[in-house]
Scaffold this motif. Structure first.
Motif, PDB file in Angstrom:
ATOM      1  N   ASP C 312       0.917  -1.507   0.058  1.00  0.00           N
ATOM      2  CA  ASP C 312      -0.142  -0.394   0.256  1.00  0.00           C
ATOM      3  C   ASP C 312       0.652   1.066   0.095  1.00  0.00           C
ATOM      4  N   VAL C 313       2.454   1.035   0.093  1.00  0.00           N
ATOM      5  CA  VAL C 313       3.216   2.262  -0.152  1.00  0.00           C
ATOM      6  C   VAL C 313       3.652   1.922  -1.031  1.00  0.00           C
ATOM      7  N   PRO C 314       4.009   3.362  -1.426  1.00  0.00           N
ATOM      8  CA  PRO C 314       4.831   3.720  -3.272  1.00  0.00           C
ATOM      9  C   PRO C 314       6.369   3.342  -2.816  1.00  0.00           C
ATOM     10  N   PRO C 315       7.227   2.221  -3.350  1.00  0.00           N
ATOM     11  CA  PRO C 315       8.901   1.595  -3.103  1.00  0.00           C
ATOM     12  C   PRO C 315       9.472   2.952  -2.450  1.00  0.00           C
ATOM     13  N   SER C 316       9.140   4.131  -3.265  1.00  0.00           N
ATOM     14  CA  SER C 316       9.777   6.129  -3.148  1.00  0.00           C
ATOM     15  C   SER C 316       9.773   6.083  -1.409  1.00  0.00           C
ATOM     16  N   LEU C 317       8.107   6.618  -1.271  1.00  0.00           N
ATOM     17  CA  LEU C 317       7.879   6.396   0.001  1.00  0.00           C
ATOM     18  C   LEU C 317       8.430   5.790   0.821  1.00  0.00           C
ATOM     19  N   LEU C 318       8.068   4.532   0.800  1.00  0.00           N
ATOM     20  CA  LEU C 318       8.786   3.818   1.299  1.00  0.00           C
ATOM     21  C   LEU C 318      10.355   3.494   2.579  1.00  0.00           C
ATOM     22  N   GLU C 319      10.904   3.669   0.848  1.00  0.00           N
ATOM     23  CA  GLU C 319      12.383   4.382   1.187  1.00  0.00           C
ATOM     24  C   GLU C 319      12.853   5.696   2.232  1.00  0.00           C
ATOM     25  N   ARG C 320      11.806   6.367   1.494  1.00  0.00           N
ATOM     26  CA  ARG C 320      12.322   7.629   2.115  1.00  0.00           C
ATOM     27  C   ARG C 320      11.939   7.609   4.138  1.00  0.00           C
TER      28      ARG C 320
END
Lengths: 519, 398, 539
Positions: C312-320
């Motif tokens: 449910d979380v975009p990968p870029s957000l997860l990375e941030r």
């Protein structure tokens, strides 16, 4: 007494002073460059050492980056003998394993994992793009935040455009995130290998009183990457300074070595000339200082000629050097663990981990030398055998961190420090200590004495965020002009800072030559 | 100066005269001045006011900040500090000075005493040590606070000369305004300057704290022949407005403590342009003031007389009844001697000029009921009250 | 198993979660707050861990809490009482001390006692800090603009930001940038000379942060502690009567008075998402609760990496979220005392024991304390912010007894080899020894001591790495970068999902502003009338 009157007197024949003089002379001004020491080039000059002064090498800047194409063309440097030199790679040493080797686009060797090797090209590219986004800022005078003058608005617009559209949305967010943080966190996010991270971190901190964990080191690194945008570093070959001098002289500038300025003559808030150490006074239309801004304001102009708070702010400029230079005359080539002789032509680093650098930095905060310092080593005599007597070699080592204000004083502790440094080197290059015929350590205190940089700081002031851009060297004098009318600054103490880029000199000249700038 | 760590027990300090005047205070109405407990009103305001204007008043000046400036570069240092051309200042003389920050905004004003070639004293309302030391960078000069080491009394009023003579201080007859003398009062060495903040004939006496009470007693011993009153800050406020003196920090913000941009003031804006000499050589703020001088004036502190007899207090100034708001009153007093409402107002200029008409709109109270009134204001260029005897040498009655 | 349905579920009953919920409930939303612990308040609590004593065992002073929120939620009537804290001091190694008194005359004279010039420079310093406080305070109760957006609202907000900044003169703008990017030590050295004065005023800037007094960016943190006010006294600190639990208790009471529902012992395992929309939560017990709006009071890393499904979380957000700087650096001791300890350096009647007491009198000692932490050790000579609030709050300890709270910089997230109970106790002893150096009877008076390292703060309260601010307050993580660029407007990656913790603008401290700002954004999305207060005007 002489009645000579120049349009411009440039103080200091460091490379920035020469660049500035070249541009001004090409614009038709009568320019005199006064250099206190007998040789020109400042920190980029040649230096001799040894009992019989039989060794020679670049004084401080033992690496050079290819200078900007515009600068080369504007000053016709190639026709005056400038050559960028052969690029070197960075070889970061280990006591007991293969080195890690960094190029601009890839990394190899040693203990590197596949993930690091794969991540490096994109990482390197991304940060070079960030540096490119900042180019509009680096390559012109810093814009003012209020009362913008000619060109300031367009600088902001070009910068905004590059950051927003040049980078794209995701990259822009990333840029905003990392621009002010430390290089330690960024590198830990991307890489695993300690030596790889340390090698990059080294570039971000070297010359400044910073460790990898100091916030702002990413920006310092971006400034460094910006100076690398025309190609990888090469060993200094002395051609830049010589070409700059010949270019300026060809355009009519006069360069006077051994000509020490005692003060800048200021009358009613306006610089009218310079007084030489010998008592002679030279009149000048403008005075351009290529030396450390702190020395310019506090020694040559003098606080009494400035407003009190401005003088106080000059005094608050941070810039105590933490890098020493160790010069070794060697009987033969040293042997470093894990590398072959051909790699001695490269740039060797001893920086095993970011933690190692950070600990080395810690000591300097308290006026102590690092227990385990960080070294950047070149062997200039491999490229130019004439630098050392037949069969011998000369080794040039930047050592961090050696604080300017060493507890107990440099005179008292110099030989102990040298012994300590040689012992440290010995553990990477067994036998090197016995190869040494002559040595010389330039502490930051020596650098101040010999090269005029206040507190021996490479960049004439820390490249911290609060001393960057429109705050460099300090607001009120960040656009190369100063509160003293007709006095300008052009040294590394100005935007965009240190490194042998010539940008401060060029930006300053452009500022001086703006229509209506000098009335 | 030694401060004991137990100072927190007594938040307000006492000057060396405190014990003496505490016994004179009928009202026990105290004020705070630079951390010292000093009288606001001692007797009644009217008695104290008229002591200044028709008799002799005594006021404790000790809390005023005093700085010793000494050394081979002392003159050069103060010259770069202040806006005024000091070339006429010489040993034994005092001059009024004002100093600015880099932006040409007033930090404070004060009196500069020159004792000998290399020794000066600067008196100011606000704390200046930090600024003075910053301003001393590059000069061979020593600067120290002597606020606590020098006790001071202001003796002001038409009979002040006679009182001091009777008290045993000889040698004042040829002391001209802004002159300094090192004299004695009995066996007590005392430095006397013909200076003051009252606009009347008057002297300021500077003495070692050790001898403070002896000096005090000598002066108050003359009460059998002259009417002498200790006065408080409220009476001083009345007479200083009559004399047209402005007070930094009250009539305008001091630059160093101004928080909002544009809320500080230049010497031109506070009416001290006469004390700025742009061609005297470099001084802090010169560049900014040179630029300001070239622009049309935007505002000025202006002395005004407000019609009528109602207390004006704080008020806005307009260009006419219900006209455009152009300023505000900074300080005001009813002048018993002029029978007029006096005020100093900060007024915006229109087209580089003082507006042709000025009206004050103010609220006042009658039996706890608030009312609003309009009154016309008349700008003055001279101090409201300058008695002739003020500057006569020897003083009248000598 | 599907349970009741709500308009809004707030995960975590920290002070921001409760504040957020209170404003939602006030707008008429059926709001449920879920708290994993059996007690309410998150890190804003008073806990009886030793019989008869109440510990504010996490946050311990109350100064940043916005008066607008206090007023809007009527917290005074819900039992909150904030008493100004009147002093702070630093003990010197030579037996003397420096005190910062409440009384301005005493404060000045104490400065003069140490350094005459510094006493005058303090005047300039106060004015400058006040200027920055005024500037920053205007941004606290506003949603930061998104630099990547072209919506009119963001443009307007940017214009507001610029307008506020351009109320400064050109030189003040430069000074502000310097203030924003300098280290606290270097910033203070622009004003002061005296070692002890420098050390004393630097301390506040390292509280809760993984930076040292010489690290750029710490000057701003000073503001974060100085911009609070108690009854208009800018920079004043306050104590909540009854401990910090009184703050969360009053907010919870206001929330419940507006019809809100609060459930303890209800730990959320997952935010349920369906069709790119938050639909509710699943508890660790397996119970599911449905709601249109789900608000997380947890820190940003925990929210995105622990209670949201990675899909449910975009990968870029997860990375941030993984990169988000949450460096735990603080420890805490809460101590029950058999009596009032004595401090021989202070006169008997000194008011300084009523305030913060510190024992590090030079910048070098403070910086070396940071060096230890960088090497994953707790500071051998720590900065200990020590208070004995039972001197004026009788509810904290039995009559005649006292309660001491000690906040400690620095304490590592993970010492070499990890935390053990034995190491935790050694850490505690380090702090106790330091205090005992200045108070000979202190050790004998200790009846009970609770020692908290980042491990305990994380395990019990759920603050990742035990970071009290839910993420460092460094300039890369402020304003539109907090928690991450592009996600600074309280909205999560799926519709109906929001953040309201200190990870969001304007950051940590018991301020209530993140919870309030998040409520404003939620109500805006729901097109409900705004129940949150506007900032009091500073002019």
């Amino acid at each position: 007494m002489t009645t000579d009157r120049y349009d411009a007197v440039v103080i200091g024949a460091g490379h920035n002073g020469l660049v500035c003089a070249g541009y001004l002379a090409n614009a038709g001004m009568r320019v005199l460059v006064c250099e206190a020491s007998p040789a020109i080039g400042g920190m980029a000059a040649e230096r001799r050492f040894g009992d019989g002064k039989q060794y020679s090498l670049p004084a401080l800047a033992h690496l050079q980056f290819p200078v900007a194409t515009t600068l080369r063309e504007d000053l016709k440097l190639d026709s005056f003998g400038y050559s960028a030199g052969d690029p070197v790679e960075t070889v970061t040493l280990a006591r007991d394993s293969e080195p890690v080797i960094l190029g601009a686009e890839n990394v190899r060797g040693g203990t590197l994992g596949d993930a690091d090797i794969a991540a490096y090209p994109d990482f390197s590219k991304r940060y070079r793009e960030f540096a490119a986004a900042l180019a509009p800022l680096f390559e012109t005078k810093p814009p003012r935040l209020r009362n913008p003058a000619g060109g300031d608005r367009s600088t902001f617009m070009r910068l905004g455009w590059k950051v927003r559209f040049g980078l794209g949305r995701e990259n822009m967010y990333e840029f905003l995130r990392v621009a002010a943080i430390n290089v330690y966190d960024v590198l830990n996010e991307v890489f695993d290998d300690e030596r790889l991270k340390a090698a990059i971190a080294f570039d971000a901190v070297i010359g400044n009183a910073m460790g990898p964990r100091t916030p702002g080191t990413v920006l310092a690194w971006l400034q460094r990457l910006h100076s690398e945008r025309h190609g990888p570093p090469a060993l200094s070959n002395g051609t830049l300074v010589a070409a700059l001098a010949r270019s300026a002289e060809t355009a009519g500038a006069v360069i006077r070595p051994g000509c020490e300025i005692e003060r800048i003559v200021v009358e009613n808030g306006r610089a009218t000339g310079v007084a030489l150490a010998g008592g002679e006074t030279l009149e000048a239309g403008i005075v351009v200082s290529g030396i450390d801004p702190r020395a310019t304001f506090l020694r040559l102009v003098g606080a009494p000629q400035l407003d009190a708070m401005f003088a106080n702010r000059v005094r608050q400029i941070r810039g105590a050097g933490v890098v020493g230079k160790l010069h070794l005359g060697l009987e033969g080539l040293p042997e470093f663990s894990g590398i072959d002789a051909s790699q001695l032509r490269d740039r060797l680093l001893i920086a095993p981990s970011m933690r190692h650098i950070e600990r080395a930095f810690n000591a300097s905060k308290y006026g102590e030398c690092s227990e385990h310092p960080v070294f950047e080593i070149t062997v200039p005599s491999l490229a130019d055998p004439s630098l050392a007597p037949e069969g011998r070699h000369v080794m040039s080592v930047n050592v961090a961190y050696l604080p300017f204000g060493l507890k107990g004083g440099w005179a008292e502790n110099r030989s102990a420090v040298v012994r300590h440094l040689l012992a440290e080197l010995e553990s990477y290059a067994p036998g090197i200590a016995s190869q040494v015929t002559d040595h010389e350590l330039l502490s930051p205190a020596d650098i101040e004495r010999d090269y005029g940089a206040v507190e021996g700081h490479w960049h004439h002031g820390e490249l911290s965020i609060h001393q960057s851009l429109m705050l460099r060297p300090l607001y009120g004098a960040a656009q190369y002009d100063t509160p003293v009318e007709r006095l300008y600054l052009c040294s590394a103490g100005c935007h965009p800072g240190g490194g042998v880029t010539g940008l401060p000199g060029r930006n300053a000249a452009k500022r001086i030559l703006e229509p209506g700038a000098v009335s | 100066m030694k401060i004991d760590s137990s100072h927190f027990r007594q938040p307000l300090a006492h000057t060396p005269f405190y014990e003496a005047y505490a016994s004179l205070s009928k009202t026990e109405n105290w004020a705070t001045w630079n951390g010292y407990k000093v009288p606001r009103i001692v007797d009644t305001l009217s008695v104290e006011y008229f002591a200044v204007r028709s008799g002799c008043s005594v006021m404790d000046l000790t809390p005023m900040e005093k700085y010793r400036i000494e050394g081979p570069d002392a003159r050069a240092c103060v010259d770069r500090l202040v806006t005024r051309d000091l070339s006429k200042l010489r040993p034994g003389r005092v001059t009024y000075v004002v100093w600015c920050n880099d932006d040409g905004k007033v930090i404070d004003d004060g009196t500069l005493f020159q004792f000998d070639e290399h020794r000066y004293r600067l008196c100011s309302q606000h704390h200046q040590l930090d600024w003075l030391l910053m301003s001393a960078d590059g000069f061979d000069v020593e600067i120290a606070v002597e606020t606590h080491d020098v006790a001071a009394l202001a003796v002001q009023g038409p009979t002040s000369y006679s009182v001091l003579g009777k008290a045993g201080i000889a040698g004042l007859e040829d002391l001209e305004p802004f002159g300094i003398r090192e004299l004695t009062c009995g066996s007590v060495p005392v430095v006397v300057s013909r200076t003051g903040y009252s606009g009347d004939l008057g002297y300021e006496l500077w003495v070692d704290p050790e001898h403070a009470i002896a000096l005090w007693d000598a002066i108050f011993a003359v009460r059998d022949s002259y009417d002498i009153h200790l006065i408080g800050l409220d009476a001083l406020e009345m007479v200083r407005i009559e004399a047209g003196f402005i007070m930094p920090g009250f009539d305008f913000n001091c630059a160093e403590t101004t928080i909002r941009d544009g809320y500080d003031r230049s010497p031109y804006e506070v009416g001290l342009g006469w004390a700025v000499h742009l061609d005297k050589g470099h001084f802090t703020g010169r560049r900014a003031l040179t630029a300001e001088k070239a622009r049309p004036a935007t505002r000025r502190l202006t002395k005004i007389v407000v019609d009528g007899n109602k207390p004006v207090g704080e008020a806005f100034i307009y260009t006419g009844r219900n006209g455009k708001q152009v300023g505000e009153i900074k300080c005001t007093t009813w002048s018993p001697i002029l029978k007029a409402n006096l005020a100093i107002a900060d007024i915006d200029y229109i087209g580089g000029k003082l507006p042709d008409a000025l009206w004050a709109r103010f609220d006042y109270q009658r039996e706890l009921k608030w009312r609003t009134a309009w009154a016309e204001c008349h700008p003055q260029t001279k101090p409201f009250y300058t008695p002739e005897h003020r500057s006569k040498t020897p003083p009248a009655g000598a | 198993m599907t349970g009741k349905s709500y308009d809004a579920i707030v995960i975590g009953a920290g002070h921001n979660g409760l504040t957020n919920a209170a404003f939602l409930a006030r707008a008429g939303l059926r709001t449920l707050v879920l708290e994993k612990n059996h007690y309410t308040g998150g890190a804003t609590v008073s806990r009886e861990l030793h019989e008869g004593w109440k510990y504010s065992n996490c946050s311990y002073v109350c100064s940043l809490f916005r008066p607008e929120i206090y007023n809007a939620l009527d917290l005074g009537r819900h039992g909150l009482k904030v008493i100004p804290l009147t002093a702070s001091m630093t003990f010197k190694q030579d037996g003397d001390y420096f005190g910062s008194y409440h009384d301005p005359h005493a404060r000045r004279r104490e400065l003069m006692r140490h350094n005459l010039r510094d006493a005058d420079a303090a005047v300039r310093f106060d004015a400058d800090v006040m200027r920055w406080c005024r500037l920053i305070r205007g941004f606290l109760l506003r949603t930061p603009p998104d630099p990547g957006s072209f919506r009119p609202r963001d443009a307007f907000e940017f214009a507001y930001l610029l307008k506020k900044f351009y109320e400064l003169s050109e030189n003040q703008l430069y000074e502000f940038i310097r203030f924003f990017t300098m280290s606290i030590a270097e910033y203070l050295e622009n004003y002061f000379e005296d070692e002890t004065i420098l050390a004393h005023y630097s301390g506040g800037s390292i509280i809760g942060t993984g930076l040292g007094v010489y690290s750029p960016g710490t000057a701003y943190v000073l503001l974060h502690h100085a911009m609070g006010d108690v009854d208009g006294n800018i920079g004043a600190w306050g104590f909540a009567r009854g401990g910090m639990g009184a703050v969360s208790g009053a907010i919870a009471s206001a929330f419940q008075a507006h019809g809100g529902e609060l459930r303890n012992d209800a730990e959320v395992a997952r935010i349920l998402v369906s069709g790119n929309k938050a639909v509710g939560v699943r508890l660790t017990s397996g119970e599911e609760l449905m709601a249109r709006i789900v608000v997380s009071n947890l820190d940003a890393r925990r929210t995105f990496t622990k209670i949201m499904d990675a899909n449910d979380v975009p990968p870029s957000l997860l990375e941030r979220a993984r990169q988000f700087k949450i460096r735990g650096s603080s420890g805490k001791l809460n101590i029950a005392l058999d009596g009032m300890p004595t401090f021989p350096a202070l006169p008997d009647d000194s008011p300084l024991t009523l305030g913060h007491m510190h024992f590090t009198d030079t910048l070098e000692r403070l910086e070396r304390a940071y060096d230890d932490w960088k090497d994953d050790r707790w500071s051998a000579d720590p900065y200990a912010d020590t208070l004995i609030p039972s001197q004026y709050d009788p509810t904290l300890a039995p009559p005649g007894k006292h309660m001491m709270t000690v906040f400690v910089q620095y304490c590592p997230v993970e010492p070499d080899g990890g935390w053990t109970d034995e190491k935790r106790d050694r850490f505690g002893r380090t702090v106790i020894d330091q205090i005992a150096d200045y108070s000979p009877d202190f050790k004998d008076l200790i009846l009970h001591a609770e020692i908290r390292t980042p491990r305990e703060l994380e395990d019990e309260v759920g603050l990742t790495e035990g970071n009290i601010f839910q993420g460092e307050l460094t300039f890369d993580q402020l304003l539109f970068n907090r928690p991450f660029p592009g996600y600074a407007q309280y909205r999560g990656p799926v519709k109906g999902m929001y953040m309201c913790g200190s990870s969001t603008h304007p950051g940590g401290g018991v301020m209530g502003a993140p919870g309030t700002n998040a409520a404003r954004e939620i109500l805006r999305d729901l097109r409900r009338p705004d129940t949150t207060p506007e900032a009091f005007s500073d002019d």
